[in-house]
Design a protein around this motif. Structure first.
Motif, PDB file in Angstrom:
ATOM      1  N   VAL A 112       0.874  -1.174   0.000  1.00  0.00           N
ATOM      2  CA  VAL A 112       0.000   0.000   0.000  1.00  0.00           C
ATOM      3  C   VAL A 112       0.912   1.225   0.000  1.00  0.00           C
ATOM      4  N   SER A 113       0.620   2.188  -0.863  1.00  0.00           N
ATOM      5  CA  SER A 113       1.384   3.445  -0.883  1.00  0.00           C
ATOM      6  C   SER A 113       0.808   4.370   0.177  1.00  0.00           C
ATOM      7  N   VAL A 114       1.665   4.826   1.079  1.00  0.00           N
ATOM      8  CA  VAL A 114       1.217   5.624   2.220  1.00  0.00           C
ATOM      9  C   VAL A 114       1.699   7.067   2.065  1.00  0.00           C
ATOM     10  N   PHE A 115       0.762   8.002   2.130  1.00  0.00           N
ATOM     11  CA  PHE A 115       1.070   9.422   1.987  1.00  0.00           C
ATOM     12  C   PHE A 115       0.525  10.199   3.172  1.00  0.00           C
ATOM     13  N   ALA A 116       1.370  11.035   3.741  1.00  0.00           N
ATOM     14  CA  ALA A 116       0.933  11.946   4.790  1.00  0.00           C
ATOM     15  C   ALA A 116       0.301  13.168   4.139  1.00  0.00           C
ATOM     16  N   ILE A 117      -0.748  13.667   4.739  1.00  0.00           N
ATOM     17  CA  ILE A 117      -1.355  14.915   4.294  1.00  0.00           C
ATOM     18  C   ILE A 117      -0.762  15.987   5.197  1.00  0.00           C
ATOM     19  N   GLU A 118       0.227  16.691   4.648  1.00  0.00           N
ATOM     20  CA  GLU A 118       1.022  17.601   5.483  1.00  0.00           C
ATOM     21  C   GLU A 118       1.753  18.607   4.620  1.00  0.00           C
ATOM     22  N   GLN A 119       2.167  19.675   5.237  1.00  0.00           N
ATOM     23  CA  GLN A 119       2.960  20.712   4.576  1.00  0.00           C
ATOM     24  C   GLN A 119       4.430  20.445   4.890  1.00  0.00           C
ATOM     25  N   VAL A 120       5.145  19.938   3.895  1.00  0.00           N
ATOM     26  CA  VAL A 120       6.579  19.682   4.045  1.00  0.00           C
ATOM     27  C   VAL A 120       7.294  20.215   2.817  1.00  0.00           C
ATOM     28  N   ASP A 121       8.605  20.309   2.902  1.00  0.00           N
ATOM     29  CA  ASP A 121       9.372  20.919   1.812  1.00  0.00           C
ATOM     30  C   ASP A 121       9.276  20.185   0.483  1.00  0.00           C
ATOM     31  N   ALA A 178      -2.979   4.747   1.234  1.00  0.00           N
ATOM     32  CA  ALA A 178      -3.356   5.101   2.599  1.00  0.00           C
ATOM     33  C   ALA A 178      -2.966   6.554   2.817  1.00  0.00           C
ATOM     34  N   LEU A 179      -3.827   7.277   3.503  1.00  0.00           N
ATOM     35  CA  LEU A 179      -3.623   8.699   3.767  1.00  0.00           C
ATOM     36  C   LEU A 179      -3.564   8.926   5.268  1.00  0.00           C
ATOM     37  N   VAL A 180      -2.485   9.566   5.723  1.00  0.00           N
ATOM     38  CA  VAL A 180      -2.295   9.819   7.152  1.00  0.00           C
ATOM     39  C   VAL A 180      -2.685  11.266   7.455  1.00  0.00           C
ATOM     40  N   PHE A 181      -3.637  11.426   8.370  1.00  0.00           N
ATOM     41  CA  PHE A 181      -4.055  12.739   8.847  1.00  0.00           C
ATOM     42  C   PHE A 181      -3.658  12.833  10.312  1.00  0.00           C
ATOM     43  N   GLY A 182      -3.026  13.951  10.684  1.00  0.00           N
ATOM     44  CA  GLY A 182      -2.485  14.086  12.031  1.00  0.00           C
ATOM     45  C   GLY A 182      -3.279  15.006  12.939  1.00  0.00           C
ATOM     46  N   ASN A 183      -2.720  15.191  14.096  1.00  0.00           N
ATOM     47  CA  ASN A 183      -3.285  15.985  15.176  1.00  0.00           C
ATOM     48  C   ASN A 183      -3.669  17.390  14.719  1.00  0.00           C
ATOM     49  N   GLU A 184      -4.770  17.890  15.281  1.00  0.00           N
ATOM     50  CA  GLU A 184      -5.302  19.200  14.907  1.00  0.00           C
ATOM     51  C   GLU A 184      -4.323  20.350  15.140  1.00  0.00           C
ATOM     52  N   VAL A 185      -3.433  20.219  16.102  1.00  0.00           N
ATOM     53  CA  VAL A 185      -2.487  21.294  16.402  1.00  0.00           C
ATOM     54  C   VAL A 185      -1.119  21.030  15.777  1.00  0.00           C
ATOM     55  N   PHE A 186      -0.636  19.799  15.890  1.00  0.00           N
ATOM     56  CA  PHE A 186       0.745  19.489  15.502  1.00  0.00           C
ATOM     57  C   PHE A 186       0.871  18.792  14.143  1.00  0.00           C
ATOM     58  N   GLY A 187      -0.233  18.407  13.541  1.00  0.00           N
ATOM     59  CA  GLY A 187      -0.183  17.742  12.246  1.00  0.00           C
ATOM     60  C   GLY A 187       0.306  16.310  12.352  1.00  0.00           C
ATOM     61  N   VAL A 188       0.839  15.809  11.251  1.00  0.00           N
ATOM     62  CA  VAL A 188       1.342  14.437  11.206  1.00  0.00           C
ATOM     63  C   VAL A 188       2.705  14.404  11.889  1.00  0.00           C
ATOM     64  N   ASN A 189       2.881  13.450  12.757  1.00  0.00           N
ATOM     65  CA  ASN A 189       4.125  13.240  13.485  1.00  0.00           C
ATOM     66  C   ASN A 189       5.298  13.166  12.501  1.00  0.00           C
ATOM     67  N   GLN A 190       6.395  13.865  12.791  1.00  0.00           N
ATOM     68  CA  GLN A 190       7.557  13.905  11.906  1.00  0.00           C
ATOM     69  C   GLN A 190       8.098  12.513  11.577  1.00  0.00           C
ATOM     70  N   VAL A 215       5.907  11.074   8.975  1.00  0.00           N
ATOM     71  CA  VAL A 215       6.175  11.713   7.686  1.00  0.00           C
ATOM     72  C   VAL A 215       7.398  11.060   7.037  1.00  0.00           C
ATOM     73  N   GLU A 216       8.427  10.835   7.821  1.00  0.00           N
ATOM     74  CA  GLU A 216       9.689  10.303   7.296  1.00  0.00           C
ATOM     75  C   GLU A 216       9.569   8.897   6.717  1.00  0.00           C
ATOM     76  N   ILE A 217       8.643   8.085   7.231  1.00  0.00           N
ATOM     77  CA  ILE A 217       8.544   6.719   6.707  1.00  0.00           C
ATOM     78  C   ILE A 217       7.433   6.559   5.668  1.00  0.00           C
ATOM     79  N   CYS A 218       6.688   7.613   5.412  1.00  0.00           N
ATOM     80  CA  CYS A 218       5.678   7.560   4.353  1.00  0.00           C
ATOM     81  C   CYS A 218       6.352   7.553   2.984  1.00  0.00           C
ATOM     82  N   ASP A 219       5.598   7.140   1.979  1.00  0.00           N
ATOM     83  CA  ASP A 219       6.105   7.154   0.608  1.00  0.00           C
ATOM     84  C   ASP A 219       6.169   8.559   0.037  1.00  0.00           C
TER      85      ASP A 219
END
Length: 178
Positions: free
Chosen positions: A98-107, A124-136, A139-143
């Protein structure tokens, strides 16, 4: 022009939903605090026949009166599973190809409108905490990462709004943009 009656909407029964062909999307909610957000994601996932939702970390699980306020029964239709550690979920899904993508603002994020799906691929789509977003670490192990472009003064959207936008976009790319 006349509004349709509920009986005219041809909605699936719970049994019909369970056996229906699902959209090859998995939603991962990590450390979501708002029970209303969780319920809203369930409801959106029902609307677009999402395969499964993983609830991770502090994300509450059904049955829950507050989740049900916005889910409106979708916790009974959409398959879900609780896993404490989002990293384990990501690693296991990737092992299943499964291709895993974080929904996040990264470079290096791909803007949502530029994100291309591959035919016959599950995402698969990862959505993170309302304040801190997706855990770093997640993010690093997502595709990869997908970013919803925003032009106003705010730098984020509500988690349930983000999920609705991304799920709809990928749903139409999977089903209609062939």
């Amino acid at each position: 022009m006349r509004k349709l009656e509920n009986s005219e909407l041809n909605r699936k029964s719970i049994a019909d939903f369970k056996i229906a062909k699902k959209t090859p999307l998995i939603i991962i909610l990590d450390d979501i605090r708002s029970l209303n957000n969780i319920g809203s994601v369930f409801r959106t996932s029902d609307a677009f026949l999402i395969e499964k939702i993983y609830l991770c970390g502090i994300t509450a699980i059904p049955p829950n009166k507050e989740i049900n306020k916005t889910a409106l029964g979708a916790t009974e239709t959409v398959d879900w599973e609780y896993q404490n550690n989002v990293l384990d979920v990501i690693v296991n899904l990737k092992k299943e190809h499964v291709s895993v993508f974080a929904i996040e603002q990264v470079d290096s994020a791909v803007l949502l409108q530029n994100f291309q799906i591959e035919e016959n691929k599950k995402y698969a789509l990862v959505f993170g905490n309302e304040v801190f977003g997706v855990n770093q670490k997640a993010v690093e192990i997502c595709d990869g990462t997908i970013e919803i472009p925003q032009l106003g003064t705010k730098h984020s959207l509500n988690i349930s709004v983000s999920a609705g936008i991304v799920i709809w976009d990928l749903f139409q790319k999977i089903n209609w943009a062939k």
